[in-house]
Design an enzyme around this catalytic site. Structure first.
Site, short mmCIF file in Angstrom:
data_model
loop_
_atom_site.label_atom_id
_atom_site.label_comp_id
_atom_site.label_asym_id
_atom_site.label_seq_id
_atom_site.Cartn_x
_atom_site.Cartn_y
_atom_site.Cartn_z
N CYS A 110 -6.28 15.77 -7.40
CA CYS A 110 -4.82 15.83 -7.25
C CYS A 110 -4.18 16.91 -8.11
O CYS A 110 -3.03 17.29 -7.88
CB CYS A 110 -4.20 14.48 -7.60
N1 COA Z 1 -1.14 -6.07 0.50
C1 COA Z 1 -0.76 -7.19 -0.14
N2 COA Z 1 -1.16 -7.50 -1.39
C2 COA Z 1 -1.99 -6.64 -1.99
C3 COA Z 1 -2.45 -5.46 -1.37
C4 COA Z 1 -1.98 -5.20 -0.08
N3 COA Z 1 -2.35 -4.09 0.58
N4 COA Z 1 -3.26 -4.81 -2.22
C5 COA Z 1 -3.33 -5.55 -3.34
N5 COA Z 1 -2.58 -6.67 -3.19
C6 COA Z 1 -2.40 -7.76 -4.16
C7 COA Z 1 -3.60 -7.95 -5.07
O1 COA Z 1 -4.55 -8.78 -4.47
C8 COA Z 1 -2.95 -8.57 -6.28
O2 COA Z 1 -2.76 -9.95 -6.02
P1 COA Z 1 -2.93 -11.04 -7.23
O3 COA Z 1 -1.85 -10.69 -8.20
O4 COA Z 1 -2.74 -12.32 -6.50
O5 COA Z 1 -4.30 -10.81 -7.78
C9 COA Z 1 -1.56 -7.93 -6.35
O6 COA Z 1 -1.31 -7.44 -5.02
C10 COA Z 1 -1.46 -6.81 -7.32
O7 COA Z 1 -2.54 -5.90 -7.10
P2 COA Z 1 -2.74 -4.60 -7.95
O8 COA Z 1 -3.90 -3.81 -7.41
O9 COA Z 1 -2.78 -4.95 -9.40
O10 COA Z 1 -1.38 -3.82 -7.59
P3 COA Z 1 -0.59 -2.73 -8.38
O11 COA Z 1 0.73 -3.24 -8.71
O12 COA Z 1 -1.41 -2.12 -9.48
O13 COA Z 1 -0.38 -1.61 -7.25
C11 COA Z 1 -1.31 0.53 -6.65
C12 COA Z 1 -1.48 -0.99 -6.63
C13 COA Z 1 -2.57 1.18 -6.11
C14 COA Z 1 -0.13 0.88 -5.73
C15 COA Z 1 -0.99 1.01 -8.07
O14 COA Z 1 -1.91 0.47 -8.98
C16 COA Z 1 -1.04 2.52 -8.24
O15 COA Z 1 -0.41 3.28 -7.51
N6 COA Z 1 -1.76 2.98 -9.27
C17 COA Z 1 -1.84 4.40 -9.59
C18 COA Z 1 -2.73 5.03 -8.62
C19 COA Z 1 -2.84 6.51 -8.76
O16 COA Z 1 -2.00 7.19 -9.26
N7 COA Z 1 -3.92 7.00 -8.27
C20 COA Z 1 -4.14 8.37 -8.21
C21 COA Z 1 -4.63 8.59 -6.86
S1 COA Z 1 -4.94 10.25 -6.65
#
Ligand code: COA
Length: 372
Positions: free
Chosen positions: A156
């Site tokens: 990225c």
């Molecule tokens: N739909 C519904 N629920 C979902 C889901 C989906 N698609 N994906 C995950 N969940 C749920 C999980 O199961 C979890 O449930 P629980 O609390 O009952 O265990 C909850 O949502 C939270 O999951 P989590 O993975 O901790 O979510 P988050 O708030 O961290 O958001 C991202 C996920 C990926 C959006 C976020 O972590 C993010 O953007 N991180 C940075 C990523 C980044 O910059 N990456 C670089 C890529 S180049």
């Protein structure tokens, strides 16, 4: 040392867009089909059922509402869930070359330049369609640029690393004008069967034309400085490579597609990036109050809110830290450049801003610019 300006930018946006609702409907149909097919094993407790995704979660957790993609049909096809992008003959342009040409020509036009004015092409992105001949050399030939070209990949952060490479060449005199291009086909590396990440990415291509300031025909933005940082982490990973190919859908090999521990990335990258921007502006004697705009990497809205708050010492307005995540999603290295391309107008002469990217590696790059 020669001063460098950004004299033009360009953007290629695919025609197709997929809304969260459309993506979730397809994902949930896959989940239900999978759970039905494995009902017996799930009932016996030998297998966990897959869980449905939700459009509300996606928007709340990431700020993403839709994404542009090169092929919509294949992604939404429950039995395929991957873009249909058939291989091309050696006589045809690669897809990345086609995307690059649109973005590059727009950047050239904005700068009042033609390909004969350019002496280097850098293609910098997360995923290259082939190892060689370099895609950049193909783009160079298709444009009719003389000089040299090379590809580079810093995930990225590829665009900011590419900008530094272009600046180094111009400052040292090995090139006068460099086209730095980011053709990102993120849908090709995304696992659309993975609930945690199936919504994250979209496709796009950006181009940045960097020139020697004293030769540029338009004012644009002067590059005051670049700062890069890398720190090894397994939290964002893709094991695909020429020694370990898998079938084109990645079936049976999810680690040959994008995988991440999103929560950890969020926690670790926010301080890394805000510290880097603060250190970078301090090195240039610039205070946070002097910054008019932050064109941040577009991965997650909440991350951008936190980073800009840490850097500015207060919440940024949408104008100060523009986001394009809602319609483009994460387009890897193209993201911060899309934000710059779409929101570089409206600043007074002398206004200061930072283009910043971050991602796998970890890698992060900061580019301080001044409106001319
Ligand atoms: N739909 C519904 N629920 C979902 C889901 C989906 N698609 N994906 C995950 N969940 C749920 C999980 O199961 C979890 O449930 P629980 O609390 O009952 O265990 C909850 O949502 C939270 O999951 P989590 O993975 O901790 O979510 P988050 O708030 O961290 O958001 C991202 C996920 C990926 C959006 C976020 O972590 C993010 O953007 N991180 C940075 C990523 C980044 O910059 N990456 C670089 C890529 S180049």
């Amino acid at each position: 040392m020669n001063s460098v300006v950004i004299s033009g930018t360009g953007l290629y946006t695919p025609k197709n867009s997929i809304s969260n609702q459309e993506l979730v409907e397809s994902f949930n149909a896959y989940v239900n089909k999978f759970n039905q097919e494995h009902a017996e094993a799930i009932r016996k407790g030998d297998m966990e059922p897959l869980q449905e995704s939700s459009a509300e979660f996606i928007e709340k957790a990431s700020g993403i509402k839709s994404r542009y993609v090169l092929d919509k049909e294949g992604i939404l096809d429950v039995d395929y869930m991957h873009p249909h992008l058939p291989e091309r003959s050696n006589e045809e342009h690669s897809i990345q070359c086609e995307m690059a040409l649109v973005a590059a020509r727009e950047a050239l036009e904005e700068a009042g330049r033609s390909p004969s004015d350019i002496d280097a092409v850098i293609v910098a992105c997360s995923n290259l369609q082939r190892p060689y001949p370099a895609v950049s050399v193909e783009v160079q030939a298709a444009l009719g640029v003389e000089g040299f070209a090379y590809d580079m990949n810093v995930a990225c952060s590829s665009a900011t690393f590419g900008i530094q490479a272009a600046c180094n060449a111009i400052q040292s005199g090995t090139a006068k004008a460099v086209l730095m291009i980011n053709p990102e086909i993120c849908s090709g590396h995304l696992n659309f069967r993975d609930r945690d990440s199936h919504f994250i990415f979209g496709d796009a291509c950006t181009a940045v034309l960097l020139e020697r300031a004293d030769l540029a025909k338009v004012k644009g933005y002067e590059v005051l400085g670049t700062k890069l940082q890398t720190l090894y982490s397994n939290n964002i990973r893709n094991n695909f490579g020429f020694l370990n190919r898998c079938d084109e859908r990645g079936v049976g090999a999810p680690d040959k597609l994008f995988i991440q521990n999103g929560r950890k990335v969020f926690k670790e990258v926010v301080p890394m990036v805000s510290d880097m921007i603060q250190a970078h502006i301090a090195e240039h004697g610039i205070g946070a109050q002097d910054l008019r705009r932050l064109w941040l990497h577009q991965a997650n809205l909440n991350m951008n809110v936190l980073i800009s708050k840490k850097v500015l010492g207060r919440e940024a307005t949408h104008e100060e830290a523009p986001t394009i995540l809602d319609t483009y999603a994460n387009t890897s290295s193209a993201g911060s450049i899309i934000a710059f391309h779409k929101h570089k107008e409206g600043l007074d002469e002398g206004a200061l801003g930072v283009i910043c990217s971050f991602g796998a590696g970890y890698s992060a790059g900061s580019v301080i610019v001044r409106k001319l």
